[in-house]
Design a protein around this motif. Structure first.
Motif, PDB file in Angstrom:
ATOM      1  N   ALA A  97     -16.178  41.092 -20.248  1.00 30.75           N
ATOM      2  CA  ALA A  97     -17.869  40.945 -20.466  1.00 30.75           C
ATOM      3  C   ALA A  97     -18.412  42.026 -20.809  1.00 30.75           C
ATOM      4  O   ALA A  97     -19.896  41.627 -21.022  1.00 30.75           O
ATOM      5  N   LEU A  98     -17.847  43.510 -21.319  1.00 33.30           N
ATOM      6  CA  LEU A  98     -18.318  43.839 -21.699  1.00 33.30           C
ATOM      7  C   LEU A  98     -19.130  43.448 -23.395  1.00 33.30           C
ATOM      8  O   LEU A  98     -19.915  44.285 -23.902  1.00 33.30           O
ATOM      9  N   LYS A  99     -18.253  42.486 -23.869  1.00 38.96           N
ATOM     10  CA  LYS A  99     -17.965  42.077 -25.399  1.00 38.96           C
ATOM     11  C   LYS A  99     -19.078  41.374 -25.271  1.00 38.96           C
ATOM     12  O   LYS A  99     -20.099  41.503 -26.367  1.00 38.96           O
ATOM     13  N   ALA A 100     -18.946  40.633 -24.427  1.00 40.14           N
ATOM     14  CA  ALA A 100     -20.213  39.652 -24.719  1.00 40.14           C
ATOM     15  C   ALA A 100     -21.745  39.932 -24.083  1.00 40.14           C
ATOM     16  O   ALA A 100     -23.040  39.623 -24.549  1.00 40.14           O
ATOM     17  N   ARG A 101     -21.482  41.294 -23.384  1.00 35.02           N
ATOM     18  CA  ARG A 101     -22.883  41.658 -23.466  1.00 35.02           C
ATOM     19  C   ARG A 101     -23.324  42.757 -24.446  1.00 35.02           C
ATOM     20  O   ARG A 101     -24.660  42.533 -24.940  1.00 35.02           O
ATOM     21  N   GLU A 102     -22.453  43.507 -24.917  1.00 37.37           N
ATOM     22  CA  GLU A 102     -22.482  43.984 -26.911  1.00 37.37           C
ATOM     23  C   GLU A 102     -23.081  42.638 -27.542  1.00 37.37           C
ATOM     24  O   GLU A 102     -23.862  43.212 -28.088  1.00 37.37           O
ATOM     25  N   ALA A 103     -22.467  41.616 -27.157  1.00 39.58           N
ATOM     26  CA  ALA A 103     -23.009  40.577 -28.788  1.00 39.58           C
ATOM     27  C   ALA A 103     -24.225  40.431 -27.967  1.00 39.58           C
ATOM     28  O   ALA A 103     -25.484  40.230 -29.218  1.00 39.58           O
ATOM     29  N   ARG A 104     -25.022  39.953 -26.789  1.00 36.03           N
ATOM     30  CA  ARG A 104     -26.372  40.038 -26.249  1.00 36.03           C
ATOM     31  C   ARG A 104     -26.945  40.747 -26.354  1.00 36.03           C
ATOM     32  O   ARG A 104     -27.605  40.943 -27.727  1.00 36.03           O
ATOM     33  N   ARG A 105     -26.424  42.417 -26.760  1.00 37.09           N
ATOM     34  CA  ARG A 105     -27.720  42.954 -27.244  1.00 37.09           C
ATOM     35  C   ARG A 105     -28.209  43.475 -28.088  1.00 37.09           C
ATOM     36  O   ARG A 105     -29.365  43.639 -28.959  1.00 37.09           O
ATOM     37  N   ASN A 106     -26.801  42.794 -29.597  1.00 34.12           N
ATOM     38  CA  ASN A 106     -27.182  42.751 -30.538  1.00 34.12           C
ATOM     39  C   ASN A 106     -27.533  41.729 -31.911  1.00 34.12           C
ATOM     40  O   ASN A 106     -28.470  41.641 -32.368  1.00 34.12           O
ATOM     41  N   GLN A 107     -27.853  41.168 -30.669  1.00 35.72           N
ATOM     42  CA  GLN A 107     -28.427  39.263 -30.366  1.00 35.72           C
ATOM     43  C   GLN A 107     -29.306  39.974 -31.167  1.00 35.72           C
ATOM     44  O   GLN A 107     -30.359  39.928 -30.563  1.00 35.72           O
ATOM     45  N   GLN A 108     -29.975  39.416 -32.578  1.00 33.54           N
ATOM     46  CA  GLN A 108     -31.354  39.070 -33.316  1.00 33.54           C
ATOM     47  C   GLN A 108     -31.764  37.834 -33.257  1.00 33.54           C
ATOM     48  O   GLN A 108     -31.540  37.035 -33.952  1.00 33.54           O
ATOM     49  N   GLN A 109     -32.670  38.126 -32.107  1.00 30.54           N
ATOM     50  CA  GLN A 109     -33.767  36.644 -32.380  1.00 30.54           C
ATOM     51  C   GLN A 109     -33.993  35.930 -33.407  1.00 30.54           C
ATOM     52  O   GLN A 109     -35.032  37.036 -34.396  1.00 30.54           O
ATOM     53  N   THR A 110     -34.582  34.973 -34.271  1.00 23.88           N
ATOM     54  CA  THR A 110     -35.156  34.378 -35.584  1.00 23.88           C
ATOM     55  C   THR A 110     -36.596  33.838 -34.649  1.00 23.88           C
ATOM     56  O   THR A 110     -36.334  33.159 -34.002  1.00 23.88           O
ATOM     57  N   VAL A 111     -37.290  35.383 -35.548  1.00 25.87           N
ATOM     58  CA  VAL A 111     -39.054  34.528 -35.179  1.00 25.87           C
ATOM     59  C   VAL A 111     -39.472  34.650 -36.287  1.00 25.87           C
ATOM     60  O   VAL A 111     -39.264  34.800 -37.238  1.00 25.87           O
ATOM     61  N   ILE A 112     -40.139  33.765 -36.009  1.00 27.03           N
ATOM     62  CA  ILE A 112     -41.158  33.060 -37.236  1.00 27.03           C
ATOM     63  C   ILE A 112     -42.263  33.446 -36.579  1.00 27.03           C
ATOM     64  O   ILE A 112     -43.503  33.094 -35.810  1.00 27.03           O
TER      65      ILE A 112
ATOM     66  N   GLY B 215     -36.578  41.121 -40.536  1.00 25.28           N
ATOM     67  CA  GLY B 215     -35.340  40.006 -40.361  1.00 25.28           C
ATOM     68  C   GLY B 215     -35.965  38.416 -40.297  1.00 25.28           C
ATOM     69  O   GLY B 215     -35.312  37.233 -39.577  1.00 25.28           O
ATOM     70  N   ASP B 216     -37.645  38.531 -39.540  1.00 27.60           N
ATOM     71  CA  ASP B 216     -38.578  37.754 -39.599  1.00 27.60           C
ATOM     72  C   ASP B 216     -38.232  36.610 -40.301  1.00 27.60           C
ATOM     73  O   ASP B 216     -38.743  36.809 -41.607  1.00 27.60           O
ATOM     74  N   LYS B 217     -38.889  35.360 -40.248  1.00 27.87           N
ATOM     75  CA  LYS B 217     -39.012  34.167 -41.132  1.00 27.87           C
ATOM     76  C   LYS B 217     -41.281  34.142 -41.071  1.00 27.87           C
ATOM     77  O   LYS B 217     -41.550  34.711 -39.818  1.00 27.87           O
ATOM     78  N   VAL B 218     -41.905  34.047 -42.076  1.00 31.97           N
ATOM     79  CA  VAL B 218     -43.179  34.472 -42.232  1.00 31.97           C
ATOM     80  C   VAL B 218     -43.586  33.185 -42.842  1.00 31.97           C
ATOM     81  O   VAL B 218     -43.427  32.441 -43.877  1.00 31.97           O
ATOM     82  N   LYS B 219     -44.343  32.568 -41.715  1.00 28.06           N
ATOM     83  CA  LYS B 219     -44.848  31.452 -42.183  1.00 28.06           C
ATOM     84  C   LYS B 219     -46.560  31.139 -43.006  1.00 28.06           C
ATOM     85  O   LYS B 219     -47.559  32.062 -42.266  1.00 28.06           O
ATOM     86  N   VAL B 220     -46.794  31.455 -44.228  1.00 32.24           N
ATOM     87  CA  VAL B 220     -47.737  31.791 -45.065  1.00 32.24           C
ATOM     88  C   VAL B 220     -49.019  30.286 -44.319  1.00 32.24           C
ATOM     89  O   VAL B 220     -48.366  29.414 -45.726  1.00 32.24           O
TER      90      VAL B 220
ATOM     91  N   MET C  96     -46.954  27.859 -46.522  1.00 29.57           N
ATOM     92  CA  MET C  96     -45.207  27.832 -47.040  1.00 29.57           C
ATOM     93  C   MET C  96     -44.648  28.842 -46.038  1.00 29.57           C
ATOM     94  O   MET C  96     -45.356  29.707 -45.649  1.00 29.57           O
ATOM     95  N   VAL C  97     -43.246  28.803 -46.176  1.00 31.57           N
ATOM     96  CA  VAL C  97     -42.414  29.365 -45.095  1.00 31.57           C
ATOM     97  C   VAL C  97     -41.383  30.567 -45.920  1.00 31.57           C
ATOM     98  O   VAL C  97     -40.777  29.414 -46.732  1.00 31.57           O
ATOM     99  N   LEU C  98     -41.966  31.704 -45.487  1.00 27.69           N
ATOM    100  CA  LEU C  98     -40.897  32.539 -46.521  1.00 27.69           C
ATOM    101  C   LEU C  98     -39.360  33.166 -44.694  1.00 27.69           C
ATOM    102  O   LEU C  98     -40.166  33.329 -44.288  1.00 27.69           O
ATOM    103  N   ALA C  99     -38.610  33.265 -45.524  1.00 29.20           N
ATOM    104  CA  ALA C  99     -37.095  33.947 -44.735  1.00 29.20           C
ATOM    105  C   ALA C  99     -36.891  35.250 -45.502  1.00 29.20           C
ATOM    106  O   ALA C  99     -36.745  34.708 -46.848  1.00 29.20           O
TER     107      ALA C  99
END
Length: 221
Positions: A70-85, A113-118, A163-166
């Motif tokens: 449970a601790l490892k799963a919580r840590e993984a969720r905390r460190n996970q960064q959502q991909t955002v456009i 760490g976000d993508k950008v739609k120009v 155009m989409v940049l990543a």
């Protein structure tokens, strides 16, 4: 959804392939013998590979195992960064100063760490000069190559050109590491405070296509 493994008397097999608490291979033993060995060392008998024949069971402290998992799963969720456009809107005849400001936002988004739609917005007679927008997008592409790449090439979409940049993988990894070191999700307050007010200068968030990121984007700047 993961299924909790069978433990101790929940195990139904007549015999099991037993693994000791340190990972050592004990071998195939009757279930009763495996349960007795578990009781002797005050551990649980946990079925870790139910589909094997015979199923594989391990001696372990199941309560401690669940807690650490449970601790490892919580840590993984905390460190996970959502991909955002994010979206950055420009005009084909944008003022040089405005261009540098917009490029600065794009750079900041990519570093986060976000993508950008120009989006290049054409109005009136500008629609007959798509090459202006194309050149502007290519210029932007050439000036952010250290941080990102073109994920979706410039494409005309009605009165707009998109155009989409990543971010490069190393840039995104650095952003995730920075977020983890701060102990939580990235603070987007700075993004929001920087958003220009007018439509043709606003950078707003967009929901990421399901086939692309699988997560909903947050609001833009």
């Amino acid at each position: 959804m993961s299924v909790e493994p069978r433990v101790n008397e929940q195990i139904r097999a007549r015999e099991v392939r037993l693994v000791g608490p340190e990972g050592e291979q004990v071998g195939i033993v009757p279930l009763e013998r495996a349960l007795q060995l578990a009781a002797d060392v005050d551990l649980d008998l946990v079925e870790v590979a139910p589909m094997a024949r015979p199923p594989v069971c391990k001696l372990m402290d199941f309560g401690k195992f669940k807690y650490e998992s449970a601790l490892k799963a919580r840590e993984a969720r905390r460190n996970q960064q959502q991909t955002v456009i994010k979206e950055m809107k420009l005009r084909p005849k944008i003022d040089p100063h405005d261009y540098e400001t917009k490029k600065g936002h794009v750079v900041r988004f990519l570093k986060a760490g976000d993508k950008v739609k120009v989006t290049i917005m054409f109005r009136g007679r500008e629609q007959s000069r798509p090459e202006l927008g194309y050149r502007l997008l290519r210029r932007l592409e050439s000036e952010i190559t250290d941080l990102g790449y073109v994920e979706a090439a410039p494409k005309q979409d009605g009165r707009n050109m998109i155009m989409v940049l990543a971010p490069h993988r190393a840039v995104k990894a650095s952003a995730v590491a920075a977020t983890a070191s701060r102990g939580g999700p990235r603070d987007r307050a700075a993004d929001e405070s920087a958003a220009p007010a007018a439509e043709d200068t606003a950078a707003v968030g967009e929901t990421a296509p399901a086939g692309d990121t699988g997560t909903a984007a947050t609001s833009g700047e």
